[in-house]
Design a protein around this motif. Sequence first.
Motif, PDB file in Angstrom:
ATOM      1  N   LEU A 128       0.725  -1.217  -0.038  1.00 26.74           N
ATOM      2  CA  LEU A 128      -0.001   0.023   0.016  1.00 26.74           C
ATOM      3  C   LEU A 128       0.886   1.353  -0.068  1.00 26.74           C
ATOM      4  O   LEU A 128       0.513   2.122  -0.666  1.00 26.74           O
ATOM      5  N   HIS A 129       1.983   1.150   0.655  1.00 24.41           N
ATOM      6  CA  HIS A 129       2.909   2.419   0.720  1.00 24.41           C
ATOM      7  C   HIS A 129       3.624   2.735  -0.440  1.00 24.41           C
ATOM      8  O   HIS A 129       4.185   3.822  -0.518  1.00 24.41           O
ATOM      9  N   ARG A 130       3.776   1.672  -1.320  1.00 23.61           N
ATOM     10  CA  ARG A 130       4.105   1.697  -2.751  1.00 23.61           C
ATOM     11  C   ARG A 130       3.451   2.012  -3.514  1.00 23.61           C
ATOM     12  O   ARG A 130       3.694   2.077  -4.777  1.00 23.61           O
ATOM     13  N   GLY A 131       2.270   2.201  -3.286  1.00 21.92           N
ATOM     14  CA  GLY A 131       1.234   2.467  -4.199  1.00 21.92           C
ATOM     15  C   GLY A 131       1.289   3.985  -4.799  1.00 21.92           C
ATOM     16  O   GLY A 131       1.746   4.743  -4.331  1.00 21.92           O
ATOM     17  N   PRO A 132       0.659   4.206  -6.016  1.00 23.27           N
ATOM     18  CA  PRO A 132       0.722   5.577  -6.660  1.00 23.27           C
ATOM     19  C   PRO A 132       0.071   6.710  -5.658  1.00 23.27           C
ATOM     20  O   PRO A 132      -0.692   6.591  -4.848  1.00 23.27           O
ATOM     21  N   HIS A 133       0.720   7.724  -5.794  1.00 24.56           N
ATOM     22  CA  HIS A 133       0.234   9.007  -5.145  1.00 24.56           C
ATOM     23  C   HIS A 133      -0.996   9.534  -5.957  1.00 24.56           C
ATOM     24  O   HIS A 133      -1.098   9.860  -6.966  1.00 24.56           O
ATOM     25  N   LEU A 134      -2.178   9.409  -4.820  1.00 24.92           N
ATOM     26  CA  LEU A 134      -3.574   9.763  -5.748  1.00 24.92           C
ATOM     27  C   LEU A 134      -4.040  10.975  -4.836  1.00 24.92           C
ATOM     28  O   LEU A 134      -4.188  11.070  -4.053  1.00 24.92           O
TER      29      LEU A 134
END
Length: 449
Positions: A128-134
Amino acid sequence: MKHTIRDLKRVSRSRTPYRAKQWFKWLSPGLSLKRWLVVSATGMVLALLGIAIWTRLTPVYYLLQFVEVALTTIATRIPNYISGPLVVISGILLLLWGQTRTMGSIHDALKPEDNGELIDALMERRRLHRGPHLVALGGGTGLSTLLRGLKTYSANITAVVTVADDGGSSGRLRREIGVLPPGDIRNCLAALGDEETLLAELFQYRFQAGTGLSGHSFGNLFLAAMADITGDLEQAVVASSQVLAVRGEVLPATLTDVTLWAELADGRRIQGESSITKARGKIMRVGCLPENPPPLPRVIEAIAQAEVIVIGPGSLYTSVIPNLLVPDIAEAIAHSSAQRIYVCNIMTEPGETDGYTVSDHILAIDRACGDRRLFDAVVVQKTKPSARALIRYAQKQSHPVDLDLDVVERLEREVILANIMSEDPQSAMVRHDSLKLARTLAQQFSGKR
């Protein structure tokens, strides 16, 4: 008795591969555990070596002498082919026991009410913390619906919420104590909570009785109280986010007390968000008082860092566009290099978007931002609701938003057709489905990262 022993053996055999698999997960790349274990072990060796040097090696000498005597005695009395394996097995058992108890203690401290595996939780957290900045902009139930699905793909989410609401509990608090409307912010905080637990339910609880309390939600009162204690709504939201373990952050578009207005085709000028829909006229233009409210600085920062910006779904003129009436927000989105996606509503809204097609929604947003192209793609529901739902909505003068593909293509917008709808079998209510919508958006941004 025999059956019991056989069942225990079967459970043991089935459990062993699972446990081994869980242990190997600790060696997965990216957890940043192996390097620190090595650093810790190196530090311990250096510390012991330093103590030995400091004391002129006397303890080391006696320790080595003791070990030599002990090993000589064991080797003399017990054959090495017996003593060796016994020592190895003892060491492995002690190591496994110590590590198991250590991990158990960490698990109990971090997830005391969860029976899941700690390593699985850590790997999920890393994903989750490597997910895209949304960045998601909107208001009402549409934005909270979107966030509830997006939080399963990323923890790097910033929700930008309109503060133009003047109806219901939020409107009463706004009029009576002068706080910015907390209702939409409350919904987003609850939607982004790490787990929608009893605490989140409490935040959403609405009082049904009591003089002055009836109609208010606990979360609205909590945010109003925190805003008074901390000095502003931004700090109140930060404190509430910590309470609910929110994935990401929720921000008001502005800290200015803004009032929405709309000019109708018949010449009327309606003031107040809740009054615009009730006027039941064709909206020609919307704005806010005071004009050009300043944005929250953190909102501009989040937009600048965003990889994906999602606008909508939600009421077009009273939830989506009000965020864009903050000029600096619209300017930041227009100059962003992120993927910019608009989620179109499934049904028209009486008194707000009567007879609107997909292109009408797009043009309304463009006009509100000075005729600028603010987003590149639009997500549209692929199929129509059931006949029962269509009849139910037609009685309220609401109809599916038609896709006029040729006009949308002339506007140079990419159309993303997908099944993002859920329909209640009992009430025939049509809503965006959180997980379906998030999955559709994830397919877009994961393919272009």
